[in-house]
Design a protein around this motif. Structure first.
Motif, short mmCIF file in Angstrom:
data_model
loop_
_atom_site.label_atom_id
_atom_site.label_comp_id
_atom_site.label_asym_id
_atom_site.label_seq_id
_atom_site.Cartn_x
_atom_site.Cartn_y
_atom_site.Cartn_z
N VAL A 531 0.83 -1.22 0.00
CA VAL A 531 0.00 0.00 0.00
C VAL A 531 0.86 1.26 0.00
CG1 VAL A 531 -2.13 0.95 1.01
CG2 VAL A 531 -1.50 -1.40 1.49
N LEU A 532 2.18 1.13 -0.09
CA LEU A 532 3.07 2.29 0.04
C LEU A 532 2.74 3.40 -0.94
CD1 LEU A 532 6.60 0.72 0.74
CD2 LEU A 532 5.31 2.27 2.22
N MET A 603 -6.89 4.06 7.34
CA MET A 603 -7.95 4.25 6.35
C MET A 603 -7.51 3.75 4.98
SD MET A 603 -9.35 8.01 7.50
CE MET A 603 -10.19 8.20 5.93
N GLU A 604 -6.26 4.08 4.59
CA GLU A 604 -5.77 3.64 3.29
C GLU A 604 -5.62 2.13 3.23
OE1 GLU A 604 -5.37 5.41 0.42
OE2 GLU A 604 -6.46 6.82 1.70
N ASN A 605 -5.25 1.53 4.34
CA ASN A 605 -5.15 0.07 4.38
C ASN A 605 -6.51 -0.56 4.08
OD1 ASN A 605 -2.46 0.23 4.98
ND2 ASN A 605 -2.73 -0.03 7.20
N LEU A 606 -7.55 0.00 4.67
CA LEU A 606 -8.90 -0.52 4.44
C LEU A 606 -9.30 -0.35 2.97
CD1 LEU A 606 -10.71 0.77 7.67
CD2 LEU A 606 -10.04 -1.58 7.13
N LYS A 607 -8.99 0.82 2.40
CA LYS A 607 -9.32 1.07 0.99
C LYS A 607 -8.57 0.09 0.08
CE LYS A 607 -10.28 6.01 1.47
NZ LYS A 607 -9.87 7.37 1.06
N PHE A 608 -7.29 -0.14 0.42
CA PHE A 608 -6.49 -1.05 -0.42
C PHE A 608 -7.06 -2.47 -0.37
CE2 PHE A 608 -3.04 -4.10 -0.95
CZ PHE A 608 -2.54 -3.72 -2.19
N ASP A 609 -7.43 -2.90 0.83
CA ASP A 609 -8.00 -4.25 0.94
C ASP A 609 -9.26 -4.39 0.09
OD1 ASP A 609 -5.98 -4.95 2.64
OD2 ASP A 609 -7.14 -4.57 4.47
N GLU A 610 -10.09 -3.36 0.11
CA GLU A 610 -11.32 -3.40 -0.70
C GLU A 610 -10.99 -3.43 -2.19
OE1 GLU A 610 -13.52 -0.01 0.48
OE2 GLU A 610 -13.95 -0.76 2.52
#
Length: 1415
Positions: A531-532, A603-610
């Motif tokens: 996610v970097l 928040m970005e981690n959650l978006k990336f997973d989705e």
């Protein structure tokens, strides 16, 4: 009290101002207690309950009514009630009320209260009544002792006062000064002087009479009499007093005095009180009875609030003992209870220091257990104990506290030091006392304590609840470790936050990703590698929005940021690695905080997973493509890396080969031709080399011209100076001086216009001189032999030796000149028989010192002595005139004071106080300045290399010739040599001193400087004053001190590990090295002088008649028609005689070597010289040779001809044995390699030579500038002299010459001369120092006379002088100006005029010139 002083409770920290206020409040409280006690006592005495309250009592005292009523109470006969004004206090305050105060004061004096206690009437009337309260308190005690009033009861701890009352009294006490302490009252009353009036004596007689008669009633009547003044008299004890007094009187067998009577009364009272107290202790408690009993024992020390404690303690002691208590036991118990009261007051109203003072009371018996360092612990624990009993009554609280004091102190004393510090740390946190916490932590000496973290340790410990707080050192250590780990994590997070914000604000996306990978969020698993690339846009957007909300759009500067955590907050700055706990001036608020960043990352981690779940197939394909790209990129990078490594290896190999070739050139005995070829370009003569050579030649030539011209100008100036001196003294005409000056100017101008010469040498005429002068320089024995000939040495060295060495203008010539002088010194020392003969007075010594001193003066470095002493010379010239007399010869002073009569002995002269005064003053002056000059020489002068060289030579030769000399003795002898030859001259030479200070030396100054110099010379030589001059023995201490200092100074240069060769960096063989090119610029006149000296003394200079040097002297000649002033000699040694034609062989070798160098420079190939010569010559090589010939042409037209010439030369050289064809003429190659190796050294030496020559030339030009300035001053003076002849109002003081310019000018004004008279009083004669002032001078007689001076018109230089005195005839006589000049010239101290007036020659001449001629 409703609101008393705030107690210092646990958990509360006070400032120093608050503690000061508490101390003032306690003082106010104690004063209010005394005021309350006084009010109660007044109420009891006057049997009145309407006495004003304590706070208003002082104001009420102003009308004096209460005071007068009190006076009526204890002295009714002195203050009757009817005499009291306004007894009902119904009237306003008025002046008559002061009568009441006066009556009160009279009554107190009547009862013999010490007057020091009694306030003034005006103070009481105007309301300044703090002292009045003190007086009433003392009066109450005094009257109780007289048993004329009830006791005053101590109410400490029993009364309460409001805050306004406390504040009001505190302010009032600030305005009261020098009020004694209430605790001092008893001592003041006890220390009052005994009564000795007649009435008191009568009372004493009555007491003794009653004792004798055994009449108890009469005894009580006498003891209570108004004039008796006995204390503590109880009428009920009359019989006991009688028995005690009778026993004492019977024992003493004399009448009793007042002291014995008072002691008897006290004894009876104490026995009675002890009896009553013991009876009381065996019955039921009654505090009122106990108070009355104790008041008879302890008086004012009895505290009402402590009565229950007195009762309990005394009963316990009584029960424990089982018998009656003694007086000491009773007083000790009372003192202990009182100390307990003071402890309680200190806890309630005082500070830790006051509590500790109270605990130190001996009655508490705690001194052996108390520790000054445990004050906070005592205060804390006792405050806690007192707080727990605060709900109890005052009496019960004291009882409990008394029991707890010892228990608490004992418990603290048994605690270990570490446990105490732990308690201190915990208590400091509870009290919010950071300083005490830091002190406790440091005293515990814990591991890993970081002083920068002390604030956080403090907050960490403060945040713990009671159960979690550490109880021992190990628990504190664990707390420190946990805190450090926590703080280290916090610091890393704070730095990550700062760096991340900076990278985002500067739009460094790659940097943001790198920071996230290394951050604590990555360690915590918040940052994920896939996610970097998603994080940066979100972080950037959020930061811009936050920046906008703060109104900071576009700002990219971050000052400091704040990071909060559970223990507080820290601040980080990009310009500093340090973390600050204090808020800086500028803090950037709009940055992303740690919590902001953490939330955005999550928040970005959650978006990336989705997103990944939605695009999983596309992502896999993209990953494969990226892997292929990265693989190809890696292969390209690897290929580039290998190519770069290959280039590095090749470069290193080339450097290795170059190093080998250079090593071969430097170290190989037979370097190859290929090796030489690589460096042969260094032998090509560049334009820069040529310019440097030309500059050196020009500079040398100019130096030669400057030296000769400066010598000529110096001599001419000296001659002009002498002529002007003769002109002033009318011994020479003005025209002669003007002609000499004009001639000097012409010669100077001619020199300025003449350019320096750089003529080439004339081989045929100067070749022999080049060899001769070379050997004269290199072999000092020849010139040393010439020195020993019968010839003036100064003339020899000035005209021959110094020019031969080019005046030591270069280092080589200076070194060779020093070798010559070391040879002279060596010969001098070898002739000595004993060490004492070294520099002893004699012709040879004087000649040696003269020539060495003259040599040193020719060097510019010699000026360092005068420069170092400049400030001291100026100070000396200022101070010297203040010393009116200077004489170290008592016999001479005696003769001057007694008209030439000699003393019978020195002692007779020394009996004269004036002689002693002058002698002591002279010795003081001599000692002071001798030590001062010597100290400055030692501390400020660093010897130049010429002086160091000769100093070292002198020490070596002395040690070699006198092998038993001690090092200190050698140092002394060398120091004597150094001072005489190097330092003494500039200390006494008037011209040098005048150049430095700008002022000439007077004759007395010259005399004193010579004496000082001789004094220093004595000191260095180890001499002193003995029995013959015992009056100067006090100077020996100074002589010894200077001697010791100078020996150390010289020893520093002698003992240093520095060889003679290292001083100049050369030795006697240096001149023979090939790179050295000695070239001498010398005038033809000096060449002739040197040759004449050598011819005249050749038998002594070169004794060997077969010597080649002797042959050179005989055969060398100069051309008669030589038309130049200076010549340039290229010095070189005589040729060797090993071969048939040695010189031709050497020259041929050099020529061949040059041709081979030319072949190499043209690029001719070949691995050795044979191949070089046999190889075919190409057109390119011929073109290179043509270019080479353009710069340095020779006789050979082309390269082929040059090769043939080399072949021919090599054959001849091989016949001479200088080269060999078997090794392909390797000697020539080796010689070329040597020239290459020496080329850099030659250029370096040439550059140093140029710098040295330039420095010498600058010094010579500066000296010439000084000469020119001096010449201009002389010319200006002569112009003034000519102008003087045109002034009609003055007569000239100089002679003229018939027909000269001066005579013509004088003739024009001959008819305009007027006679002029000058009058001067005796007072002016003394003030202007025109008459001599010494022992013979009578100032009163001089003051009475007056002079009138007139110039005789028809006689130049003759003055008529009239001498007038009151009641005497006027004396008239003529004074010839020439006689005055003659006296001055002969150095006479006085010029006696008509056996009457003794003029000072110089001062009186100046005065006449000023009044009658031009200045």
């Amino acid at each position: 009290m409703e609101n008393d002083i705030d107690s210092v409770g646990i958990g509360k920290q006070f400032t120093s101002d608050e503690l000061d206020e508490k101390r003032q409040n306690r003082t106010a409280y104690e004063y209010l207690c005394r005021l309350h006690e006084v009010r109660n006592w007044l109420s009891e005495c006057l049997a009145e309950t309407s006495i004003p309250p304590p706070i208003e009592l002082e104001e009420n005292f102003r009308n004096g009514v209460l005071l007068a009523r009190l006076s009526h109470y204890f002295a009714p006969e002195t203050v009757p009630i009817e005499k009291i004004f306004d007894v009902e206090q119904a009237k306003q305050l008025q002046y008559r009320h002061s009568d009441n105060i006066v009556a009160w004061r009279r009554a107190m004096i009547h009862v013999r209260l010490p007057e020091i206690i009694i306030p003034e009437t005006v103070d009481v009337y105007e309301g300044r009544n703090v002292r009045t309260v003190f007086c009433l308190y003392a009066l109450a005690i005094h009257l109780f002792r007289l048993r004329k009033a009830p006791p005053i009861r101590n109410q400490t701890g029993n009364v309460l006062f409001s805050d306004p009352e406390i504040s009001r009294i505190r302010d009032r006490l600030k305005d009261s000064h020098n009020i004694p302490s209430f605790h001092e009252v008893g001592g003041i009353l006890t220390d009052k002087p005994p009564s000795d009036d007649e009435l008191h004596k009568l009372v004493i007689d009555d007491v003794n009479s009653a004792v004798t008669l055994e009449d108890a009633d009469k005894l009580i009547e006498a003891l209570t009499h108004a004039n008796a003044h006995f204390h503590y008299v109880e009428k009920s004890l009359s019989r006991q007093y009688l028995v005690e007094l009778s026993d004492r009187k019977l024992k003493e067998q004399v009448p009793l005095d007042s002291i014995q009577i008072q002691e008897a009364i006290n004894t009876v009272n104490e026995k009675e009180a002890i009896f009553k107290l013991n009876r009381y202790l065996s019955s039921d408690p009654n505090l009122e009875d106990l108070s009355r009993i104790l008041l008879n024992i302890g008086g004012e020390d009895v505290i009402e609030a402590a009565l229950p404690l007195y009762d309990r303690i005394l009963r316990e002691k009584y029960t424990e003992k089982g018998t009656d208590l003694t007086l000491h036991e009773i007083k000790h118990a009372v003192a202990g209870c009182n100390a307990c009261v003071q402890v309680k007051l200190s806890l309630e109203h005082g500070t830790m220091d006051e509590l500790f003072t109270a605990l130190c009371h001996p009655a508490l018996e705690l001194l052996d257990r108390l520790n000054d360092n445990h004050k906070p612990l005592y205060y804390s624990k006792l405050t806690k104990e007192a707080g727990e009993k605060s709900t109890s009554s005052v009496e019960s609280g004291l009882v409990v506290l008394f029991e707890k004091i010892k228990e608490v102190v004992r418990g603290i004393s048994e605690m270990s030091p570490e446990q105490i510090e732990v308690d201190n740390a915990v208590r400091a946190c509870k009290q919010n006392d950071k300083d005490s916490f830091v002190k406790a932590i440091k005293n515990l000496k814990l591991d890993d304590v970081d002083e920068k973290n002390l604030d956080f340790y403090f907050k960490k410990l403060s945040s713990l609840d009671t159960e979690s707080r550490p109880r021992n050192k190990s628990e504190v250590q664990e707390l420190i470790r946990i805190s450090n780990e926590q703080l280290e994590t916090v610091r890393k997070i704070a730095n990550d936050v700062l760096k991340l914000n900076l990278a985002i604000i500067h739009e460094q996306e790659n940097q943001v990703r790198e920071l996230l990978k290394e951050s604590t969020w990555h360690e915590q698993g918040i940052v994920k590698e896939p996610v970097l690339y998603w994080y940066y846009p979100t972080l950037n957007k959020e930061l811009r929005q936050k920046q906008h909300s703060y109104g900071k759009d576009g700002e990219n500067q971050i000052d400091s940021i704040k990071h909060e955590f559970e223990l507080g907050e820290i601040y980080v700055n990009e310009n500093s690695d340090e973390i600050s706990v204090k808020r800086p001036e500028k803090v950037t608020e709009w940055v992303l905080t740690s919590e902001d960043i953490k939330l955005l990352l999550q928040m970005e981690n959650l978006k990336f997973d989705e997103h990944y779940q939605q695009s999983e197939d596309l992502i896999r394909k993209g990953q494969l493509t990226v892997r292929e790209f990265l693989k190809r990129k890696f292969e390209i990078a690897e290929r580039r890396r290998k190519e770069e490594a290959a280039r590095v290896i090749q470069g290193s190999f080339r450097k290795y080969r170059s190093r080998n070739v250079l090593e071969e050139l430097h170290r190989s005995s037979k370097p190859s031709l290929d090796c030489v070829r690589k460096f042969v370009e260094m032998l090509r003569q560049s334009d820069f080399d040529y310019e440097e050579e030309i500059t050196i030649e020009k500079t040398k030539s100019k130096i030669t011209h400057l030296i000769n011209a400066n010598q000529k100008l110096d001599g001419d100036l000296h001659e002009l100076d002498k002529k002007i001196g003769l002109l002033i003294k009318n011994r020479i005409s003005l025209q002669e001086v003007v002609d000499h000056s004009d001639k000097m100017v012409e010669e100077r101008d001619a020199f300025e216009k003449r350019p320096p010469s750089i003529r080439k040498k004339e081989k045929n005429t100067l070749k022999l001189y080049e060899m001769l002068f070379f050997h004269l320089q290199m072999e000092p024995q020849y010139l040393a032999n010439l020195y020993e000939c019968d010839t003036p040495v100064l003339e020899l060295f000035s005209n021959a030796v110094f020019p031969l060495f080019h005046f030591a203008s270069e280092k080589r010539e200076e070194f060779l000149l020093m070798r010559l002088f070391s040879e002279l010194l060596q010969r001098y020392i070898k002739e000595l028989e004993t060490p004492d003969a070294f520099l002893a007075d004699g012709e040879k010594t004087n000649q040696l010192v003269t020539i060495f001193s003259h040599m040193f003066r020719t060097f510019p470095s010699h000026a360092i002595v005068s420069i170092a002493l400049k400030d001291d010379f100026i100070a000396f010239q200022k101070e010297e005139p203040t010393r009116e007399h200077f004489n170290l010869n008592p016999a001479e002073m005696y003769e001057n004071r007694h008209d030439g009569k000699s003393p019978k002995s020195i002692d007779e002269a020394l009996n004269d106080p004036e002689i002693i005064k002058v002698l002591e003053s002279s010795k003081s002056f001599l000692a002071e300045w001798s030590e001062r000059f010597a100290q400055k020489i030692i501390s400020a002068i660093t010897l130049p290399r010429n002086a160091r060289y000769l100093t070292k030579c002198c020490a070596i030769e002395l040690n070699r010739h006198f092998r038993n000399l001690q090092p200190s003795e050698v140092n002394r002898m060398v120091g004597n040599f150094l001072f005489k030859t190097y330092m003494a001259y500039p200390m006494t030479e008037s011209k040098i001193i005048r150049r430095e200070t700008g002022a000439p030396l007077t004759e007395p100054q010259k005399k004193k400087l010579n004496t000082i110099t001789k004094m220093i010379e004595f000191a260095i030589g180890g001499k002193g004053y003995g029995n013959e001059t015992y009056y100067l023995e006090s100077l020996n201490d100074v002589l010894m001190k200077i001697n010791h200092q100078f020996i150390n100074f010289v020893g520093k240069y002698i003992s240093v590990k520095e060889s003679l060769d290292s001083i100049y960096g050369m030795n006697q063989y240096t001149a023979y090295i090939k790179v050295s090119k000695p070239i001498l610029h010398i005038s033809v006149r000096n060449v002739k002088n040197i040759h004449e000296y050598l011819l005249k003394y050749k038998a002594k200079v070169v004794p060997d008649i077969n010597s080649r040097i002797r042959e050179l002297i005989d055969t060398a000649r100069l051309k008669e028609d030589i038309n130049t002033e200076n010549v340039v000699l290229h010095l070189h040694p005589l040729p060797t005689t090993n071969y048939e034609a040695p010189h031709e062989g050497n020259e041929l070798f050099v020529e061949t070597k040059k041709y081979v160098v030319d072949l190499l420079l043209c690029g001719c190939p070949g691995n050795h010289i044979t191949e070089l010569l046999e190889h075919h010559t190409s057109e390119r090589e011929e073109q290179a040779h043509h270019f080479l010939q353009a710069n340095n042409p020779d006789k050979l037209p082309n390269l082929l001809a040059k090769k043939r010439e080399v072949w021919e030369n090599l054959k001849k050289l091989e016949e001479l044995g200088l080269v060999s064809a078997q090794d392909h003429y390797q000697d020539v190659v080796t010689a070329i390699a040597h020239d290459i190796n020496m080329q850099d050294k030659h250029r370096l030496q040439r550059r140093e030579q140029l710098e040295s020559l330039q420095e010498t030339m600058n010094q010579l030009e500066a000296r010439r500038k000084e000469y020119n300035e001096q010449l201009e001053k002389y010319r200006e003076y002569l112009e003034h002299c000519l102008d003087n002849l045109t002034i009609t109002s003055r007569k000239p003081s100089i002679r003229t010459q018939n027909g000269g310019k001066a005579e013509k000018t004088l003739m024009k004004r001959a008819t305009h001369v007027n006679r002029k008279n000058v009058k001067i009083s005796g007072e002016k004669l003394l003030r202007k120092d025109l008459v001599v002032k010494d022992e013979k001078t009578n100032p009163k007689e001089i003051n009475k006379l007056s002079l009138e001076i007139s110039q005789v018109p028809d006689k130049i230089g003759v003055f008529e002088i009239w001498i007038r005195r009151p009641k005497h005839d006027t004396i008239s006589a003529f004074l010839n100006f020439q006689d005055l000049l003659q006296a001055e010239h002969e150095g006479l101290p006085e010029y006696v005029f008509e056996n009457d007036v003794r003029f000072h020659p110089t001062n009186f001449r100046n005065y006449l010139n000023k009044k009658f001629h031009m200045k």
